[in-house]
Scaffold this active site. Structure first.
Site, PDB file in Angstrom:
ATOM      1  N   LYS A 296      39.282  29.457 -55.618  1.00 18.40           N
ATOM      2  CA  LYS A 296      38.855  30.570 -54.765  1.00 18.40           C
ATOM      3  C   LYS A 296      37.358  30.879 -54.831  1.00 18.40           C
ATOM      4  O   LYS A 296      36.856  31.673 -54.029  1.00 18.40           O
ATOM      5  CB  LYS A 296      39.632  31.851 -55.150  1.00 18.40           C
ATOM      6  CG  LYS A 296      41.093  31.792 -54.795  1.00 18.40           C
ATOM      7  CD  LYS A 296      41.280  31.884 -53.289  1.00 18.40           C
ATOM      8  CE  LYS A 296      42.683  31.569 -52.839  1.00 18.40           C
ATOM      9  NZ  LYS A 296      42.762  30.596 -51.775  1.00 18.40           N
ATOM     10  N   TYR A 383      47.056  30.573 -51.279  1.00 18.57           N
ATOM     11  CA  TYR A 383      46.238  29.363 -51.488  1.00 18.57           C
ATOM     12  C   TYR A 383      45.444  29.017 -50.227  1.00 18.57           C
ATOM     13  O   TYR A 383      44.256  28.685 -50.307  1.00 18.57           O
ATOM     14  CB  TYR A 383      47.132  28.183 -51.905  1.00 18.57           C
ATOM     15  CG  TYR A 383      46.352  27.038 -52.520  1.00 18.57           C
ATOM     16  CD1 TYR A 383      46.257  26.903 -53.906  1.00 18.57           C
ATOM     17  CD2 TYR A 383      45.707  26.093 -51.723  1.00 18.57           C
ATOM     18  CE1 TYR A 383      45.537  25.866 -54.474  1.00 18.57           C
ATOM     19  CE2 TYR A 383      44.975  25.054 -52.285  1.00 18.57           C
ATOM     20  CZ  TYR A 383      44.906  24.941 -53.653  1.00 18.57           C
ATOM     21  OH  TYR A 383      44.183  23.912 -54.206  1.00 18.57           O
TER      22      TYR A 383
HETATM   23  C1  PHB Z   1      38.177  20.406 -57.543  1.00 16.90           C
HETATM   24  O1  PHB Z   1      37.127  20.404 -58.208  1.00 16.90           O
HETATM   25  O2  PHB Z   1      38.439  19.505 -56.747  1.00 16.90           O
HETATM   26  C2  PHB Z   1      39.146  21.516 -57.693  1.00 16.90           C
HETATM   27  C3  PHB Z   1      38.921  22.500 -58.642  1.00 16.90           C
HETATM   28  C4  PHB Z   1      39.842  23.536 -58.779  1.00 16.90           C
HETATM   29  C5  PHB Z   1      40.969  23.570 -57.970  1.00 16.90           C
HETATM   30  C6  PHB Z   1      41.167  22.598 -57.020  1.00 16.90           C
HETATM   31  C7  PHB Z   1      40.249  21.571 -56.875  1.00 16.90           C
HETATM   32  O3  PHB Z   1      41.872  24.564 -58.093  1.00 16.90           O
END
Ligand code: PHB
Ligand code: APR
Length: 388
Positions: A296, A383
Site C-alpha cells: 500500500k 488489495y
Molecule cells: C514487490 O516488491 O514486488 C512487492 C512488495 C510487497 C508486496 C507485493 C509486492 O506486498
C-alpha cells in the site's frame, strides 16, 4: 525565487503532485536532498491499484506502464502445502498492475524535464519557514550558497525521515505507531517469477513472498529477525530458506540464480496527524508508513496526492475549503489502508512472542479465508484499493 507550491522531496509523492499541478497550470518547484541517480537506485514495491494506474495516466506517465506493466487478476496465498487464490476479477471485478516504482519515478523525472519544471537536487539543510502565516518560504544550501524560495503553499513529500513533518509543532502533532519484531530480506534476481501471480506464503518458518518485476526479473522476500544483516544471507542460503517456506510444488519448480540487489527493511505502521498545518500539507511517507505486506505504500501516496492536488487547484482559483478538508479526507483513507496492512502482516508472519493461542487464531483466520468467499472478497476489495 518564487513559486506557487514548493514541493519538498522528489520521491513518487512529490513528483506525481508536481505533474498534476503542472498540468493544471500551477507553478511548482521540487526540492530534493539527494541526486537523481540516488533516488532512482531505490528498489520498492511495484503493485499498483487501478486508481493509481489511472492517476499516473492523468499525470502523463501512463505510456510505458501500459506497454510493459503486467495486469494481475489475483494473488495466491500459501499456508504450509495448501495454496489458494484470491480472484480479484471474479470477486470485485478489478485488477492490479505490476509495474516497478523505479520505472514510475524515472518516467516522472523525464516528464518533469520535458515540461521544463524546476527540480533542485542535492539540497542540504532544507528548512521550512512561516507555515503559520501567509508568506511561507523554504531555504536550503547548495554549492556553498544559501537559497530561498517564497511560495503560497508547501507540500511536505520528503518521506519518513524528512523535515516537513517535524516542522509541525509537537503540541499539535499526534503520532501513532507500531513496530514489528522482524524485517523483510528482499532480493532481485534475473530469473523467471515463481508463478504467474504473486504468492504470499505463511509457513511455520515464517513469511515469504514471491513477486516479480518482469517475465525475466523476480523479486522475492523472506521474513528475517531484525538483528540479521545481508551478510548473514548469501544467495544459496536465501533460496534454500525461501523454498522451505513455499508449498513443495512451487519450491520444486523455482528457478534460482544470482541476486542483483539484496536488502533488509524493517516493518512499521505509523501515522502522524494532522496532515495539514497552516500552509504545510504532508503527503506520502512523510505522514504515514505501512508494512509492505499489502503493497500500500505507493498507493497511499497516490491517494494523498490526488486529494492534495484537488485542494491546491481549488486554492489556486481562490477557494481554500478543500485545503481545510484535506487532512480529514486523506486520513480517512490512510487509516483503512493501515488497518489492512496491519491485518495482512499479522495474518501471514510468525511472531517470535506468539502464544499457542495466537497461533491457532492465525491458523483459523487463514482457514476461514481459504473457505469463505465473503472473507476473500474483503481481502480483494482492500488489495485492489478502496475508492479515492
Ligand atoms: C514487490 O516488491 O514486488 C512487492 C512488495 C510487497 C508486496 C507485493 C509486492 O506486498
Ligand atoms: N529535504 C528534501 N528532500 C528530502 C529530505 C529533506 N530534508 N528528506 C528526504 N527527502 C527526499 C528523499 O531523498 C526522497 O527522495 O524525499 C523523498 C521522499 O521519497 P519517498 O521516501 O519515496 O517517499 P514518498 O514519495 O512519500 O513515497 C511513497 O513510495 O518510495 C515509496 O516507500 C515509499 O511506498 C512509499 C511511496
Amino acid at each position: 525565487m518564487r513559486t506557487e507550491v514548493a514541493i519538498i522531496g522528489g520521491g513518487p509523492a512529490g513528483l506525481i503532485l508536481g505533474q498534476l499541478l503542472t498540468r493544471a497550470g500551477i507553478d511548482n518547484v521540487v526540492i530534493e536532498k539527494h541526486t537523481r541517480e540516488h533516488v532512482l537506485g531505490r528498489i520498492r514495491a511495484g503493485i499498483l491499484e487501478w486508481e493509481t494506474v489511472e492517476l499516473l495516466k492523468r499525470a502523463g506517465v501512463g505510456e510505458r506502464m501500459a506497454r510493459h506493466g503486467i495486469p494481475h487478476d489475483g494473488i495466491r496465498i500459501a499456508h504450509g502445502d495448501q495454496i489458494f487464490r484470491i480472484d480479484f476479477a471474479e470477486l470485485v471485478h478489478k485488477r492490479v498492475m505490476v509495474w516497478g516504482q523505479t520505472e514510475i519515478t524515472r518516467d516522472l523525472y523525464e516528464a518533469r524535464d520535458r515540461e521544463g519544471m524546476p527540480t533542485v537536487h542535492e539540497a542540504a539543510d532544507v528548512t521550512l519557514h512561516g507555515i503559520d502565516g501567509n508568506a511561507p518560504f523554504v531555504t536550503w544550501r547548495k554549492d556553498g550558497r544559501e537559497h530561498r524560495l517564497d511560495c503560497d503553499w508547501i507540500a511536505g513529500c520528503d518521506g519518513f525521515h524528512g523535515v516537513s513533518r517535524r516542522t509541525i509543532p509537537e503540541s499539535i502533532r499526534r503520532e501513532f505507531q507500531r513496530a514489528y519484531p522482524f524485517g523483510w530480506l528482499g532480493i532481485l534476481s534475473p530469473t523467471p517469477p515463481a508463478a504467474e501471480e504473486l504468492i504470499y506464503a505463511a509457513s511455520d518458518r515464517g513469511f515469504a513472498l514471491c513477486s516479480m518485476r518482469r517475465p525475466d526479473l523476480s523479486r522475492h522476500y523472506i521474513q528475517v529477525p531484525l538483528a540479521d544483516s545481508v551478510d548473514d544471507w548469501p544467495d544459496e542460503l536465501f533460496w534454500e530458506e525461501l523454498k522451505r517456506r513455499l508449498p513443495a510444488e512451487v519450491a520444486r519448480d523455482l528457478v534460482t540464480g544470482p541476486s542483483i540487489e539484496k536488502s533488509i527493511a524493517p516493518l512499521r505502521s505509523f501515522v502522524s496527524e494532522p496532515m495539514r498545518h497552516g500552509r504545510l500539507c504532508l503527503a506520502g511517507d512523510a505522514a504515514h508508513i505501512v508494512p509492505p505486506t499489502g503493497a500500500k505504500g505507493l498507493n497511499l501516496a497516490a491517494s494523498d496526492v490526488h486529494y492534495l492536488a484537488e485542494a491546491l487547484i481549488a486554492a489556486h482559483h481562490g477557494r481554500t475549503d478543500e485545503i481545510d478538508r484535506y487532512s480529514e479526507r486523506a486520513l480517512a483513507r490512510v487509516w483503512k489502508a493501515e488497518r489492512f496492512s496491519w491485518w495482512m502482516t499479522m495474518l501471514l508472519h510468525s511472531f517470535p512472542d506468539e502464544t499457542p493461542f495466537d497461533r491457532r487464531i492465525r491458523e483459523a483466520d487463514l482457514d476461514y479465508l481459504a473457505a469463505s468467499r465473503a472473507a476473500r472478497t474483503a481481502l480483494a476489495e482492500n488489495y485492489v484499493g478502496l475508492p479515492f
